[in-house]
Design an enzyme around this catalytic site. Structure first.
Site, PDB file in Angstrom:
ATOM      1  N   HIS A   1      -0.095   3.101   7.570  1.00  0.00           N
ATOM      2  CA  HIS A   1       0.327   2.625   6.248  1.00  0.00           C
ATOM      3  C   HIS A   1       0.587   1.122   6.274  1.00  0.00           C
ATOM      4  O   HIS A   1       1.600   0.630   5.773  1.00  0.00           O
ATOM      5  CB  HIS A   1       1.567   3.388   5.756  1.00  0.00           C
ATOM      6  CG  HIS A   1       1.747   3.296   4.265  1.00  0.00           C
ATOM      7  ND1 HIS A   1       2.551   2.360   3.656  1.00  0.00           N
ATOM      8  CD2 HIS A   1       1.227   4.030   3.253  1.00  0.00           C
ATOM      9  CE1 HIS A   1       2.526   2.510   2.350  1.00  0.00           C
ATOM     10  NE2 HIS A   1       1.718   3.520   2.079  1.00  0.00           N
TER      11      HIS A   1
ATOM     12  N   ASP B   1      -1.771   6.008  -4.057  1.00  0.00           N
ATOM     13  CA  ASP B   1      -2.475   5.859  -2.781  1.00  0.00           C
ATOM     14  C   ASP B   1      -2.254   7.054  -1.855  1.00  0.00           C
ATOM     15  O   ASP B   1      -2.767   7.072  -0.739  1.00  0.00           O
ATOM     16  CB  ASP B   1      -2.072   4.554  -2.080  1.00  0.00           C
ATOM     17  CG  ASP B   1      -0.574   4.419  -1.867  1.00  0.00           C
ATOM     18  OD1 ASP B   1       0.199   4.981  -2.648  1.00  0.00           O
ATOM     19  OD2 ASP B   1      -0.170   3.726  -0.899  1.00  0.00           O
ATOM     20  N   HIS B   2      -1.548   8.070  -2.362  1.00  0.00           N
ATOM     21  CA  HIS B   2      -1.325   9.278  -1.565  1.00  0.00           C
ATOM     22  C   HIS B   2      -1.854  10.554  -2.224  1.00  0.00           C
ATOM     23  O   HIS B   2      -1.891  11.590  -1.569  1.00  0.00           O
ATOM     24  CB  HIS B   2       0.163   9.433  -1.252  1.00  0.00           C
ATOM     25  CG  HIS B   2       0.689   8.360  -0.361  1.00  0.00           C
ATOM     26  ND1 HIS B   2       0.841   8.522   0.992  1.00  0.00           N
ATOM     27  CD2 HIS B   2       1.045   7.074  -0.626  1.00  0.00           C
ATOM     28  CE1 HIS B   2       1.297   7.395   1.520  1.00  0.00           C
ATOM     29  NE2 HIS B   2       1.417   6.494   0.557  1.00  0.00           N
TER      30      HIS B   2
END
Length: 301
Positions: free
Chosen positions: A268, A64-65
């Protein structure tokens, strides 16, 4: 200093939320920080020019990064990019990217440079005449760094009225802006303070995602103007923090308070929550100046 949030939610992308990615514009530089899935779509949606992105900073190799990185690199090539691109991130980011380029026979049309990081100590990874970028070692399930962006002090501002009053030639303006005194034809020395105003204060920005609560980062981010800190959970789910190595909004606010930050931007968020407003309310019990990141939100500091 302009911060555009392209995505700020944890784990998986959804139709209504995007994983982590953001653009920081500082001193006329544009830096892309993290590159989750959908980053290039978000860049287009918010009309941010691909050509201005020359430096990409990846915090860690969780999907997810960085799963949007190969797509963005490939699109740059399809667009005929010629300008060098620099990618900063954990050791392994080069291997995983080049393997995909190799197997798809999709080599770039531009020079692609990787700056792989392994140190657990803070280090300068980028510097030019306007900005310096330093790593913020974080504590997560894999090797992770945040990034601290610091403006360098600019030139002093000319006091035009004073300069013209002394009939100083324009040829000396840059010397004056750089802090120099001026000697007139009659021998008088005019101190710089009479000819200039102080420059605007240099701004700073710290990106901290993902990490368990750790005060080891405080010396690096002390007095930062803007702190983006992960806040995956609310305090009611604090029991998940140790296992997943994430933070609550309250913990993020505690870091901001102890760092004497100017503004805290939360992000986040776990997608288990129906609203992000409780994150702000929880953080406000500890720290006064709290903002909520959200996809597409633009902050000007």
């Amino acid at each position: 200093m302009i911060l555009t949030i392209l995505g700020c939610y944890a784990a998986t992308p959804r139709t209504i939320t995007n994983p982590t990615s953001q653009v920081l514009e500082i001193k006329n530089r544009m830096f892309l920080i993290d590159c989750g899935e959908g980053t290039q779509v978000q860049l287009r949606k918010h009309k941010l020019k691909f050509s201005r992105i020359n430096h990409i900073f990846i915090s860690h190799l969780h999907g997810d990064h960085f799963y949007g990185l190969i797509g963005l690199i490939s699109t740059f090539a399809l667009l005929g990019r010629k300008t060098d691109l620099h990618v900063y991130g954990p050791k392994g980011v080069k291997e995983v990217t080049l393997l995909q380029l190799k197997l798809s026979n999709s080599w770039t049309t531009y020079n692609l440079y990787f700056h792989e990081l392994e140190s657990t100590e803070s280090q300068v990874v980028y510097e030019d005449d306007k900005v310096v970028v330093t790593t913020i070692p974080l504590k997560h399930r894999v090797y992770t760094n945040g990034y601290h962006f610091q403006e360098k002090s600019g030139d002093r501002k000319l006091n035009i009225e004073a300069v013209e009053n002394y009939e100083i030639d324009t040829a000396y303006y840059q010397k004056i802006k750089s802090g120099g005194d001026i000697t007139l034809d009659d021998g008088r020395v005019i101190p710089n303070e009479e000819l200039t105003f102080d420059p605007l204060p240099a701004k700073s920005y710290a990106f901290c995602s993902d990490t368990v609560y750790t005060e080891s980062i405080l010396p690096i981010i002390n007095n930062v103007d803007v702190l983006y800190h992960e806040s995956t959970f609310l305090q009611s789910e604090e029991q998940y923090c140790e296992k997943t190595m994430h933070c609550t909004a309250q913990q993020a606010a505690t870091i901001a308070k102890k760092a004497n930050a100017g503004t805290l931007v939360l992000g986040h968020y776990s997608t288990r929550y129906g609203s992000i407003e409780p994150f702000k309310q929880e953080a406000l019990t500890v720290f006064d100046n709290v903002e909520l990141a959200d996809d597409g939100k633009v902050f000007e500091f």
